[in-house]
Design a protein around this motif. Structure first.
Motif, short mmCIF file in Angstrom:
data_model
loop_
_atom_site.label_atom_id
_atom_site.label_comp_id
_atom_site.label_asym_id
_atom_site.label_seq_id
_atom_site.Cartn_x
_atom_site.Cartn_y
_atom_site.Cartn_z
N ILE A 54 11.16 -38.31 34.35
CA ILE A 54 10.66 -36.95 34.22
C ILE A 54 9.20 -37.02 33.78
N LEU A 55 8.33 -36.42 34.56
CA LEU A 55 6.90 -36.53 34.32
C LEU A 55 6.43 -35.59 33.21
N ASN A 56 5.51 -36.08 32.40
CA ASN A 56 4.76 -35.25 31.46
C ASN A 56 3.45 -34.90 32.14
N ARG A 57 3.19 -33.60 32.34
CA ARG A 57 2.01 -33.17 33.08
C ARG A 57 0.73 -33.23 32.25
N VAL A 58 0.83 -33.62 31.00
CA VAL A 58 -0.34 -33.71 30.13
C VAL A 58 -0.80 -35.16 30.06
#
Length: 252
Positions: A54-58
């Motif tokens: 799951i990607l962290n967009r920050v």
């Protein structure tokens, strides 16, 4: 409709630069723009990378990638026109058909961006769409995972839903003499299962009595500390993981 026990969908971001101030309405501003303008430490839109994380967009020094554990999958999240801030782009959410499914995010070490100490302020906010509610359902929690090498009751912070859809904020304090105690705040308002997406948020400053604020669908809600009281006591902090969707060794 066929019953789907404890099925749970969540789209979530963790904003920790301090309690979020109200913004002037701007119909041209997307929800993502609003979140990223607060410079959060993490914003999970439940999108999977090629490795299944799951990607962290920050962008940050610690990626805060989430690892899906158990039965979890992506599903459609909030969409326009019902939720116009999401525009025409398709947004993903995390679907957990069974309560043991969850996302694990490693803590990179002492005093990391995921750790919150006395005097630290943060906001946790999420979109959720529960099909059913039963007991306490974890949206996000740091500690209390049940992992080897960590105390069983090491809850740094947690945002949950109670059995009737109330907001539930929980943390465990540690006093100067080493004694520990849970502190729980529960909202007097609630959401209903099966009626679509709801936005939830809690802001809090550890050590500052009277600082907790809860919000459901953009409206401030009342509540009370129904366990441990609003003492301002410092929280337990360690290097245990942050989990999305479950706790207690993935016990439903």
């Amino acid at each position: 409709m066929k019953s789907l026990p404890l099925k749970w969908i969540v789209a979530l971001s963790l904003v920790v630069t301090g309690p979020m101030a109200a913004d002037e309405p701007n119909l041209n501003r997307t929800y993502e723009d609003l979140i990223l303008s607060k410079t959060p430490i993490a914003y999970w839109r439940m999108e999977l990378d090629e490795a299944g994380h799951i990607l962290n967009r920050v962008q940050s020094t610690h990626s805060a990638l989430g690892t899906p554990i158990g039965e979890v999958k992506t599903a459609p999240g909030p969409q326009a026109p019902t939720h116009p801030g999401f525009g025409t782009e398709k947004h993903s959410a995390l679907e957990i058909p069974h309560a043991s499914g969850h996302i694990e995010i490693d803590d990179p070490g002492n005093n990391s961006m995921l750790d919150f100490h006395q005097g630290d302020a943060f906001t946790i906010e999420a979109w959720v769409s529960p099909y059913q509610l039963s007991g306490y359902r974890y949206i996000l929690g740091k500690g209390r995972t049940g992992r080897d090498g960590f105390p069983a009751e090491n809850q740094n912070y947690a945002l949950r839903l109670a059995a009737k859809g109330e907001l539930s904020f929980l943390y465990r304090s540690v006093a100067e003499d080493g004694s520990e105690q849970y502190h729980r705040w529960t909202s007097s308002s609630s959401i209903a299962a099966g009626d679509g997406w709801h936005h939830l948020a809690v802001t809090y400053t550890f050590g500052e009595k009277g600082s907790l604020r809860g919000y459901i669908d953009g409206e401030a809600v009342q509540g009370k500390w129904d366990m441990g009281g609003d003492t301002g006591a410092p929280p337990v902090v360690d290097n245990d993981q942050l989990w999305i969707g479950s706790a207690l060794g993935a016990n439903p």
